[in-house]
Each structure stands twice: as structure tokens, then as C-alpha cells.
Design a protein around this motif. Structure first.
Motif, PDB file in Angstrom:
ATOM      1  N   SER A  21       7.177  58.801 102.369  1.00 36.41           N
ATOM      2  CA  SER A  21       7.543  57.547 102.992  1.00 36.41           C
ATOM      3  C   SER A  21       6.348  56.799 103.569  1.00 36.41           C
ATOM      4  O   SER A  21       6.449  55.625 103.879  1.00 36.41           O
ATOM      5  N   LEU A  22       5.221  57.463 103.714  1.00 42.57           N
ATOM      6  CA  LEU A  22       4.079  56.840 104.365  1.00 42.57           C
ATOM      7  C   LEU A  22       3.178  56.073 103.411  1.00 42.57           C
ATOM      8  O   LEU A  22       2.738  54.976 103.719  1.00 42.57           O
ATOM      9  N   SER A  23       2.880  56.666 102.265  1.00 41.69           N
ATOM     10  CA  SER A  23       1.810  56.075 101.471  1.00 41.69           C
ATOM     11  C   SER A  23       1.841  56.586 100.053  1.00 41.69           C
ATOM     12  O   SER A  23       2.412  57.615  99.764  1.00 41.69           O
ATOM     13  N   THR A  24       1.212  55.835  99.173  1.00 40.67           N
ATOM     14  CA  THR A  24       1.053  56.295  97.798  1.00 40.67           C
ATOM     15  C   THR A  24      -0.367  56.743  97.518  1.00 40.67           C
ATOM     16  O   THR A  24      -0.719  57.035  96.389  1.00 40.67           O
ATOM     17  N   VAL A  25      -1.177  56.792  98.563  1.00 49.72           N
ATOM     18  CA  VAL A  25      -2.590  57.134  98.374  1.00 49.72           C
ATOM     19  C   VAL A  25      -2.754  58.504  97.748  1.00 49.72           C
ATOM     20  O   VAL A  25      -3.615  58.723  96.894  1.00 49.72           O
ATOM     21  N   LEU A  26      -1.908  59.462  98.154  1.00 45.23           N
ATOM     22  CA  LEU A  26      -2.074  60.825  97.652  1.00 45.23           C
ATOM     23  C   LEU A  26      -1.893  60.896  96.155  1.00 45.23           C
ATOM     24  O   LEU A  26      -2.374  61.808  95.505  1.00 45.23           O
ATOM     25  N   LEU A  27      -1.176  59.918  95.597  1.00 46.15           N
ATOM     26  CA  LEU A  27      -0.973  59.954  94.155  1.00 46.15           C
ATOM     27  C   LEU A  27      -2.281  59.814  93.408  1.00 46.15           C
ATOM     28  O   LEU A  27      -2.435  60.312  92.300  1.00 46.15           O
ATOM     29  N   THR A  28      -3.261  59.164  94.034  1.00 48.06           N
ATOM     30  CA  THR A  28      -4.529  58.957  93.368  1.00 48.06           C
ATOM     31  C   THR A  28      -5.613  59.909  93.835  1.00 48.06           C
ATOM     32  O   THR A  28      -6.734  59.827  93.376  1.00 48.06           O
ATOM     33  N   SER A  29      -5.263  60.814  94.750  1.00 42.88           N
ATOM     34  CA  SER A  29      -6.320  61.675  95.268  1.00 42.88           C
ATOM     35  C   SER A  29      -6.048  63.153  95.069  1.00 42.88           C
ATOM     36  O   SER A  29      -6.753  63.822  94.356  1.00 42.88           O
ATOM     37  N   ASN A  30      -4.991  63.661  95.677  1.00 39.34           N
ATOM     38  CA  ASN A  30      -4.842  65.105  95.702  1.00 39.34           C
ATOM     39  C   ASN A  30      -3.645  65.627  94.934  1.00 39.34           C
ATOM     40  O   ASN A  30      -3.758  66.528  94.136  1.00 39.34           O
ATOM     41  N   THR A  31      -2.475  65.087  95.180  1.00 38.90           N
ATOM     42  CA  THR A  31      -1.268  65.687  94.654  1.00 38.90           C
ATOM     43  C   THR A  31      -0.278  64.609  94.253  1.00 38.90           C
ATOM     44  O   THR A  31      -0.075  63.649  94.973  1.00 38.90           O
ATOM     45  N   HIS A  32       0.370  64.778  93.071  1.00 39.36           N
ATOM     46  CA  HIS A  32       1.549  63.961  92.766  1.00 39.36           C
ATOM     47  C   HIS A  32       2.614  64.257  93.815  1.00 39.36           C
ATOM     48  O   HIS A  32       2.922  65.406  94.058  1.00 39.36           O
ATOM     49  N   TYR A  33       3.240  63.241  94.333  1.00 33.81           N
ATOM     50  CA  TYR A  33       4.370  63.497  95.213  1.00 33.81           C
ATOM     51  C   TYR A  33       5.639  62.781  94.763  1.00 33.81           C
ATOM     52  O   TYR A  33       6.729  63.238  95.006  1.00 33.81           O
ATOM     53  N   LEU A  34       5.508  61.624  94.154  1.00 36.25           N
ATOM     54  CA  LEU A  34       6.662  60.746  94.072  1.00 36.25           C
ATOM     55  C   LEU A  34       7.589  61.083  92.915  1.00 36.25           C
ATOM     56  O   LEU A  34       7.152  61.434  91.833  1.00 36.25           O
ATOM     57  N   PRO A  35       8.909  60.954  93.142  1.00 35.32           N
ATOM     58  CA  PRO A  35       9.871  61.280  92.103  1.00 35.32           C
ATOM     59  C   PRO A  35       9.904  60.261  90.980  1.00 35.32           C
ATOM     60  O   PRO A  35      10.449  60.525  89.937  1.00 35.32           O
ATOM     61  N   ASN A  36       9.368  59.074  91.174  1.00 31.95           N
ATOM     62  CA  ASN A  36       9.253  58.109  90.083  1.00 31.95           C
ATOM     63  C   ASN A  36       8.088  57.196  90.393  1.00 31.95           C
ATOM     64  O   ASN A  36       7.536  57.205  91.486  1.00 31.95           O
ATOM     65  N   LEU A  37       7.727  56.385  89.425  1.00 28.46           N
ATOM     66  CA  LEU A  37       6.560  55.523  89.594  1.00 28.46           C
ATOM     67  C   LEU A  37       6.956  54.056  89.721  1.00 28.46           C
ATOM     68  O   LEU A  37       6.136  53.176  89.551  1.00 28.46           O
ATOM     69  N   LEU A 348      -6.642  65.240  91.502  1.00 30.02           N
ATOM     70  CA  LEU A 348      -6.248  65.131  90.100  1.00 30.02           C
ATOM     71  C   LEU A 348      -6.716  63.790  89.520  1.00 30.02           C
ATOM     72  O   LEU A 348      -6.709  62.778  90.222  1.00 30.02           O
ATOM     73  N   PRO A 349      -7.074  63.741  88.240  1.00 33.17           N
ATOM     74  CA  PRO A 349      -7.589  62.503  87.628  1.00 33.17           C
ATOM     75  C   PRO A 349      -6.469  61.572  87.191  1.00 33.17           C
ATOM     76  O   PRO A 349      -6.359  61.190  86.008  1.00 33.17           O
ATOM     77  N   LEU A 350      -5.620  61.162  88.129  1.00 34.27           N
ATOM     78  CA  LEU A 350      -4.468  60.327  87.767  1.00 34.27           C
ATOM     79  C   LEU A 350      -4.860  58.897  87.463  1.00 34.27           C
ATOM     80  O   LEU A 350      -4.195  58.214  86.689  1.00 34.27           O
ATOM     81  N   ASN A 351      -5.932  58.414  88.076  1.00 35.01           N
ATOM     82  CA  ASN A 351      -6.439  57.089  87.734  1.00 35.01           C
ATOM     83  C   ASN A 351      -7.369  57.189  86.539  1.00 35.01           C
ATOM     84  O   ASN A 351      -8.568  56.940  86.631  1.00 35.01           O
ATOM     85  N   ASN A 352      -6.820  57.566  85.405  1.00 26.20           N
ATOM     86  CA  ASN A 352      -7.640  57.704  84.203  1.00 26.20           C
ATOM     87  C   ASN A 352      -7.408  56.517  83.281  1.00 26.20           C
ATOM     88  O   ASN A 352      -6.370  55.848  83.353  1.00 26.20           O
ATOM     89  N   PRO A 353      -8.365  56.215  82.400  1.00 29.06           N
ATOM     90  CA  PRO A 353      -8.264  55.019  81.560  1.00 29.06           C
ATOM     91  C   PRO A 353      -7.070  55.008  80.629  1.00 29.06           C
ATOM     92  O   PRO A 353      -6.648  53.942  80.169  1.00 29.06           O
TER      93      PRO A 353
END
Length: 926
Positions: A21-37, A348-353
Motif C-alpha cells: 500500500s505504500l509504494s511501488t519502488v520495491l518492484l524496481t529494486s529488491n522484490t516483486h510484491y504486487l499481485p498485478n501490474l 532483481l533486474p525488473l527494469n530491463n530493456p
């Protein structure tokens, strides 16, 4: 009752939900969290599973019902679905070396497990890959190449798949070269080497399929079965063309042509099989087989389109162009040194080309500390910069196109991956950081297309061989067949649910153990000990850990694969469902820098999630073991792990899908030893006098000698065809037995405790809960879960316990017989506690959430209408709720699978009434 370790894990689950509920920052840094994008920035939205720049995906395919005139026995487990251009596609069956089907229009629907969950992370409702385009060419379930004469079905109309590759001395798939957007298939037929470049050509708004072939050393006549057309009216061969006409007016035709200066010959057999004969020749030949189905009026244009000499093959044997040039740099997140063992997170390399998802299934290391990981979507990434701070971790995409891989190994700097295609050996021919040749190291293991017959695990042995574990063909969800083979299982391959050993050359295998449901492996390279876990379910009453011995059978009847009625080998230990309802891999701590864990076996729980230290009592007559939870932050499920030879710490991977207490999608963790004191159990011994537990740190004497600080209970499971098991006393009645602690003793070194426990017996499950203080004042409140396979006398002096008053055992046993039964009062509050304690929240949401949940949500459940998979209905009243708790497999809610064990003997009548009251409270009804 003491709070079990699951509750400690729940704290992290709450933390993760807050992060959502706080942020989507973790999606681009450490761990996938969100159930959808849906609400994510464009930079992290995922591209489609199928990438236009890669020539194929690996898949299974069901092409049995694609229309009149096509074979009805056309199904394949190990295929490449090739993108040929011009909206043309083909599936190449690597087991049978055949084009199983070629079509135009739409590509295959993305419904396999890895595909359907690629963006919808918790979607387990996989389907079967069936054509949605227009089929043009197909062959049935028989070899695509043969020696000496063509061979189809040996007189049978339909052939059931064997789910095996062709015998290697007849024909063998060797691998595939990836050259840009092209795939060059490499295989052998007898002594002949074949290289095939599939493609397409377009004419008159029609598309034809091309098979450009480079053939070497044809020492015996070879035959290709190019097409099967069962509804042909007439057929004819004219030079380098063969035709089978369809329709009363011959208005449709399947045409096969040969291009190039080759003396290959076309034949039509039984008026429906079109074959290509390759005569004996020592010379290398280059030709092309062109296949087309369309209106007869376009036949002349088709013939003109393929005249001339085929172009030469691209220069593929030295490596193709670099597909993935970019390096993605991420930053990790270090854990503060708050305990002896903490988990650092690699970014994780989620921000990949390529906007590619990265759900990491397994990790392996090169000798220099570089790593390679494999993802469930079929990619391999290499990682550099794994140092103390993790602030400059460099990821490079190395390979793609693999079929639901779950395991990776590095042997002599070469990466091996185990997926449904077999063991794939990856070669970077031009050293550009991308794999160019995907060698079939081994496909000798059978592999059905059933979705749960996972290529589950792979471990390397020092002599170059491998152990593999194969999942059972479970009946969860849709399958390639509806044929049941025991409750909870479909008819899969003849090696599903087994552990096998693959020879160093990859060409032979042997069965090591059978009778498993969903095994995963652990291998100690220093001792050669092979261990395994299994998944609770039908025939498996709870989570077991096994020490694997050749020839053992582990009790799952549908995967026995033998007729000698063997005894069931006991596990090292069972683990209660509430503690680990879904186990995965194992790893041994083989280095010298993990302090108290050095030499330990670590067990991975997907469902909890987290790691368990495995304790082995090797002094008993029969090996027995136990587990103790390793408290740390686990932001995503934990599945596999490996030791980094450089820093000698354990790295842990995992991704979410099948229902875990974690809401994280994926992570790569470093389990790091900080040097702080550890208070975990490190030893246990069980025998006639009681239980000995050793600890990493010295204990406070006063708390250790207080028998009231310990609770002991025991129970058995029943192994049946039902999913999981309830709990049963020694006499077979339902329930658990609470055992008194007659006395407790502390060893001279202050690190071992002896619990005198009367009436010790062989038992499947024991639990010891303890509330202690360490000598330094640290509170040590935890559990130990173990199995007693052999209750024999212990030499107590040997373990540092002298002057033990064994008469206390007899006195306490007599006292047990006179203890009054406890009076329990039911309440909704108690029901909520049970809901948490028994891990119900991992499968059932107290709200309305269904993503990632095995069972229906509880909110508004009471008094609602329940529709079952057989179409019957019932109102969810008290009687129905009680039945669902005690006999969950009796009636299965439509849209769900049988994945809940019975709580017979686990919950008392007041417990059950409490759970019902809690469910009522969630519905706002009484």
C-alpha cells in the motif's frame, strides 16, 4: 499454548502487505510484491511472454482435434513452437523429430503454467496448448525420421504416446542453434548428421512451410514423414512434387515439394502419408522440403515459388549475433546485523530493456563467485558484482526459450538447466555473453505433457553425472488426458514421481527411488549423501524429508513403477502441515564461514516461507531427524539455494504462484552469518529415556532445569489415498497425546538439555515447545519438530548427563493415567487464533481475496450457496463447515482442487466450533 514459528513468519507477511500500500519502488529494486501490474509505471510493465525477437518457445501441444484429415493421435510434450514469419508457425517435436503441426494465423494461446501466470502472478488455472490458428500440415505420434523404410503406426489407427525420446541409436535430437530470429535444429538419424532451418515463403496470399536441410554422412537410406492427410481423395507424385487432393472436386490440396540439386525422392504411402526418401550419399547435401495446403487453383504458383537452389545456411557454428547486449545494474538491500543469520536482498533486474519478468527459480555459482539464475519464464541470467555491499550487482541475460525450468547447475564453468525438454547444456560459442547453442545434454528421462509432471530438480555429482527429481502427474487442473491413475493422479510418463541418476555423458539413466508425489533434492558433495523432500497430498500425509537410498520406495502408489510390493521407506522426519504445508528444495552448507550452520542441511519451505535447519540423529538404530525454523526476513517464497564458493554464504531463490504465506512474487536472498550468537537447536537425540536437544549457545541453568518450560506432544499420520492426514494417537484413535516432562537436566557445558519423557515410542511426529533463557539473558522460545523411527536406550553419560533420576519416568507415567481432561470453551476469538496457527490463512483469505489462494475465501462464506465440481449444491451451514474441516476431499468446490488435508484429530470439537464461529463472524451472521 505456545506461539509457533508460523506466527513469527506472519509478522513479515503483515510487513509485506504494508509495503503494497505504500509504494511501488520495491518492484524496481529488491522484490516483486504486487499481485498485478495494472497501476505500475510504464517502465516496469511487462511485455508479452512470447518475444518477437526470439525464434521459438518451448512448450507442449495438443493437436489431436484440429480438423478433418489431420491425425487424431497428435500430442507432444517436448516441442519448439517456432515463429517462422508471415504469421506462420510450426511445432517441432524433439522426442520424435517430427513436425507435429504447422499452421497460420494466431500463435499458440499462452495458457501453460509459466505463461498464464507470467503477468497474473497467482493464476494457477493453466490450460492445454491447442491451436487457435488454421492448421495446414501435421503428422501423428510416430517418428519423423526413420532408417531403411518409412514407419508410421505399425497398423494401429491411434498410438498412445510413450512420452519418451526415440532410441538414440535410431535418432536423437542434439540441440538448437539460435541465430538472430532463426533456429537451426541439430539432430542425428543413425550415423547421419542433420541440420534443419525451418522457415516460410509467401505467394498468392498463401504461406508455405520450408524445411531447409543440410545432411551429412547418409550411410543408409533415410525417410522423412513430411505430412499425414487422412481425408485425401487421390494422390500423385510428379517429379519433385507430391500431391494429396481433398474434396469431391479436388478443390483443396496438400502439396510437398523438394528444392535444390538433390536426388531426394517423394513417395505417398497408403494414400495419406507423404514421405521424402534420402538415398545413401557420403557427400554433404543441401536441399529444402516445402509443405503447403491450400486451394488447388494456387498450385502452379506454389510450384514456381520453390524452384531454384536454396540459400546456404548462415554461419551458425561459431555463434550468432548478440541478442541481449545490455547489462542491468541493481542495488541490493542489506539487512542490519540483528541476529546470527540475516537475509540480504539482491535487486532483481525488473527494469530491463525487454520488459521481461524475472521470477527466479534457482541459482548456481561459478568458482569465481559469479552466479547464474534460471527463471520460470525460461530465461537464464548471469550475475556479477555479488560483493559485501551488493550496491553494483550486474545482470546479463544469457539464454531464453526454456520450458518451465526450475533447476540450474554450473559444472566446469558450463551452465546446465533442467527443464521439460531434458537437461540443456548452454554454449556461448563466440564468448559474447549470450548462449548460441542449446545442447541436448540428456533427454533420456521420460516427460509427459501433464502440467504437474515438473522437471523439478537437478543436482550435479563430482563424477559429471546428475541426480534429477521428476514431479508426479497430479490431476490438479486440466491435463492432456483424463485417465486417472490413482486418486489425485493422471496417467503420465512411466518415470513421474521418481528420482533418477543421469550418466556423465547424458545418454543413460537409472531409477534411484520411486513412489514420490513432488520430490525436490539436496546433495552433499563432501559426503555423497542425497536427500529429498516431498509434497503433502494424496498418499503423502504430511511433509517428509528423506535420506535417499537406491531402490527405496516412498509410498505413493501411482508413482511406484514396480510390482514387487516393497516396504515403504521411512522419512528422516515428518514436518507438521501447520509448520510447512509445501516444501521445496534443500541445500547443504559446505563452506566454513556460516558459523553454527557449517555442515548443516537446510530445508526450504515454499508455503511458510522460510528455511529450516535439519538435525539428524545418526546414533539411533534407524536414522531419524528433526527441523527447527531459521528466523529471518523472507519477503517471497523460498524454493532453492546454493553456496557461493567465494563468500561461502548461502543464496536463496524463490517465486510465488502456488499459495504461500508470503505475498512477494520473487526474490534472491543471501543468508548471511553475522557472527552474533545463535540460539538455535543444533543437535537432537531421541530414545527410551526421553529427548536430548543441543543448542548453539549456553543456556541459563534455572530455566533449563524447570520442566514446566517444556511441552511435548506426539501423534501419528495415516497414509491413505486422501489428501494429507489427520492426527492419530498410538492406539489409532483420533487426536494428539500430550506427554509430561518428568524432569529436565542441563549438561556440564550448558548447551544440551535432557528431557525425561515417559512412555517414549516410535512415532511419526513429535513436537517440543520450549521457553528458555540463554546464559546471556536472551529469551529462547521456539519449537523442535521430529520423528522417532527407533526408540532405544541412550547412554546418557556419553552426552554429559550424570546422576539422572530415571525413577521420575515411572512416577510421571502413573500420574499421566489420572490426569483429568481439560475443559475447552469455543469462541470466535479462539477460532481466529486457530486460523492463524494452523496456516489456514495461506490457503483461505479471511476477506475476499482469491489470488494465490488454494481455497475459497471465508468472508460471507457462511449461509452462502456452494457449488461443487459435480454440479451439486448445498448451503454452507454448520454441518457443511464441519464436514469441510474433517473430510475436505468429500466435496470439492467448483474451480478448486483437492488440496486440503483433514483436520481429524488435529482440532478438538471446541476448536472446530471456534473456527465455525470465526467464519460466521466474517459473514456477519450467527
Amino acid at each position: 499454548m505456545f506461539q509457533i514459528v508460523k506466527n513469527q513468519v506472519r509478522k513479515w507477511g503483515v510487513f509485506s502487505i504494508v509495503v503494497l500500500s505504500l509504494s511501488t519502488v520495491l518492484l524496481t529494486s529488491n522484490t516483486h510484491y504486487l499481485p498485478n501490474l495494472a497501476n505500475q509505471p510504464d517502465s516496469v510493465k511487462l511485455a508479452d511472454f512470447v518475444e518477437p525477437g526470439f525464434p521459438y518457445i518451448s512448450t507442449s501441444v495438443d493437436a489431436r482435434k484440429i480438423g478433418a484429415g489431420f491425425p487424431t493421435d497428435n500430442q507432444a510434450a517436448r516441442t519448439f513452437a517456432l515463429q517462422l514469419g508471415d504469421s506462420a508457425y510450426a511445432c517441432f517435436d524433439t522426442d520424435q523429430l517430427r513436425w507435429s503441426v504447422a499452421w497460420t494465423g494466431k500463435f499458440l494461446p499462452m495458457v501453460l503454467m509459466a505463461q498464464i501466470s507470467y503477468k497474473n502472478f497467482f493464476n494457477k488455472n493453466n490450460g492445454i496448448a491447442k491451436l487457435t490458428g488454421e492448421p495446414k500440415i501435421a503428422t501423428g505420434n510416430y517418428a519423423g525420421w526413420t532408417i531403411g523404410k518409412p514407419f508410421f503406426r505399425n497398423g494401429k489407427q491411434v498410438v498412445e504416446p510413450s512420452w519418451k525420446a526415440l532410441p538414440a541409436d535410431q535418432a536423437r535430437y542434439n540441440g538448437v542453434y539460435v541465430v538472430g530470429k532463426q533456429a537451426i535444429l541439430h539432430y542425428s538419424v543413425g550415423n547421419s548428421k542433420i541440420y534443419e532451418l525451418p522457415g516460410s515463403i509467401k505467394f498468392d496470399n498463401q504461406v508455405a512451410f520450408t524445411r531447409k536441410l543440410r545432411v551429412e554422412n547418409v550411410d543408409k537410406e533415410l525417410y522423412i514423414t513430411a505430412a499425414e492427410v487422412s481425408n485425401g481423395s487421390t494422390g500423385e507424385v510428379k517429379g519433385k512434387f507430391a500431391y494429396i487432393y481433398q474434396g469431391a472436386n479436388k478443390d483443396s490440396v496438400t502439396a510437398i515439394g523438394i528444392a535444390g540439386k538433390v536426388d531426394w525422392q517423394l513417395e505417398i504411402n497408403e494414400n495419406k502419408f507423404v514421405t521424402v526418401k534420402l538415398p545413401v550419399s557420403a557427400k554433404q547435401s543441401l536441399g529444402m522440403v516445402v509443405m503447403w495446403k491450400g486451394p488447388t487453383k494456387s498450385l502452379k504458383t506454389f510450384e514456381k515459388s520453390i524452384r531454384g537452389k536454396p540459400e546456404l545456411f548462415p554461419d551458425f557454428e561459431k555463434g550468432g549475433p548478440t541478442a541481449w547486449k545490455e547489462t542491468i545494474t541493481t542495488k541490493g538491500k542489506l539487512s542490519p546485523d540483528t541476529a546470527a543469520f540475516v537475509t540480504d536482498q539482491l535487486g532483481l533486474p525488473l527494469n530491463n530493456p525487454w520488459k521481461r519478468n524475472v521470477r527466479v527459480a534457482d541459482i548456481a555459482f561459478f568458482p569465481d563467485g559469479r552466479a547464474a539464475v534460471v527463471t520460470f519464464e525460461g530465461d537464464v541470467w548471469t550475475i556479477e558484482g555479488i560483493d559485501k555491499d551488493l550496491q553494483n550487482v550486474k545482470w546479463r541475460r544469457f539464454a531464453s526459450g526454456l520450458h518451465e525450468p526450475l533447476s540450474i547447475e554450473v559444472v566446469k564453468d558450463i551452465i546446465y538447466v533442467f527443464d521439460r525438454n531434458g537437461i540443456v547444456k548452454l554454449h556461448d560459442l563466440n564468448k559474447d555473453g549470450n548462449a548460441d547453442y542449446y545442447e541436448n545434454f540428456s533427454n533420456v528421462m521420460s516427460q509427459s505433457a501433464e502440467s504437474r509432471e515438473w522437471a523439478a530438480d537437478l543436482v550435479a555429482v563430482q563424477d559429471g553425472s546428475f541426480y534429477i527429481a521428476k514431479g508426479g502427474s497430479l490431476s490438479n487442473g486440466p491435463g492432456m488426458t483424463d485417465k486417472a491413475f490413482g486418486k489425485g493422479f493422471r496417467t503420465g510418463s512411466d518415470q513421474n514421481g521418481t528420482i533418477m541418476k543421469i550418466s556423465p555423458d547424458g545418454r543413460t539413466s537409472e531409477i534411484i527411488a520411486t513412489g514420490l508425489r513432488g520430490p525436490y533434492l539436496g546433495f552433499n558433495p563432501n559426503t555423497g549423501i542425497l536427500t529429498a523432500t516431498d509434497q503433502q497430498g494424496n498418499f503423502v500425509p504430511s511433509t517428509p524429508i528423506y535420506v535417499i537410498k537406491k531402490g527405496d520406495y516412498y509410498g505413493v502408489i501411482p508413482t511406484a513403477h514396480r510390482t514387487d510390493n516393497p516396504e515403504i521407506a521411512p522419512p528422516l522426519t515428518w514436518i507438521p502441515h501447520s509448520v510447512d504445508r509445501s516444501s521445496l528444495g534443500q541445500a547443504w552448507v559446505t563452506g566454513n564461514k556460516m558459523g553454527p550452520l557449517n555442515g548443516s542441511l537446510i530445508h526450504f519451505s515454499f508455503g511458510t516461507p522460510g528455511l529450516f535447519r535439519v538435525l539428524i540423529d545418526s546414533a539411533s538404530k534407524v536414522l531419524q531427524g528433526g527441523v527447527s525454523y531459521l528466523n529471518a526476513n523472507y519477503p517471497a517464497p523460498t524454493s532453492k539455494g546454493a553456496m557461493n564458493p567465494l563468500d561461502e554464504q548461502m543464496y536463496v531463490t524463490g517465486f510465488n504462484l502456488w499459495g504461500s504465506a508470503s505475498v512477494g512474487i520473487s526474490s534472491v536472498l543471501r543468508l548471511r552469518y553475522t557472527g552474533k550468537p545463535s540460539y538455535m537447536p543444533n543437535y537432537f537425540r531421541a530414545g527410551n529415556q526421553g529427548i536430548i536437544i543441543g543448542f548453539d549457545s549456553e543456556l541459563d541453568k534455572a530455566s533449563a532445569l524447570n520442566a514446566a518450560n517444556f511441552e511435548v506432544k506426539r501423534y501419528n499420520y495415516q497414509r491413505t489415498e486422501e489428501y494429507g492426514s489427520g492426527h492419530f494417537k498410538l492406539d489409532g484413535s483420533t487426536g494428539e497425546e500430550m506427554l509430561p516432562v518428568a524432569g529436565s537436566y542441563l549438561s556440564a557445558d550448558g548447551k544440551k538439555i535432557l528431557l525425561l519423557v515417559p512412555d517414549m515410542k516410535e512415532i511419526m511426529q513429535m513436537e517440543v515447545a520450549y521457553r528458555l533463557n540463554a546464559k546471556d539473558g536472551k529469551k529462547v522460545n521456539d519449537h523442535l519438530y521430529f520423528t522417532v523411527n527407533s526408540s532405544d536406550d541412550m547412554d546418557l553419560k556419553k552426552y554429559g548427563f550424570g546422576n539422572v533420576d530415571l525413577a521420575l519416568l515411572t512416577a510421571k507415567k502413573e500420574e499421566m493415567a489420572t490426569q483429568p481432561a481439560k475443559v475447552e470453551v469455543a469462541s470466535a476469538e479462539k477460532g481466529k487464533e486457530i486460523f492463524t496457527k494452523m496456516a489456514c490463512a495461506g490457503c483461505h483469505s479471511p476477506g475476499t481475496k482469491t489470488d494465490g489462494m488454494y481455497g475459497p475465501p471465508f468472508k460471507n462464506l457462511y449461509k452462502s450457496e456452494r457449488i461443487f465440481d459435480d454440479g451439486t449444491k448445498v448451503i454452507a451451514d454448520e454441518n457443511y463447515l464441519r464436514e469441510s474441516i474433517l473430510a475436505p476431499s468429500k466435496r470439492i468446490i467448483k474451480g478448486y482442487n483437492e488440496e486440503m488435508p483433514s483436520f481429524v484429530g488435529v482440532l478438538s470439537d471446541p476448536d472446530i466450533e471456534s473456527v465455525i464461529l470465526y467464519i460466521k463472524s466474517l459473514s456477519g451472521k450467527k
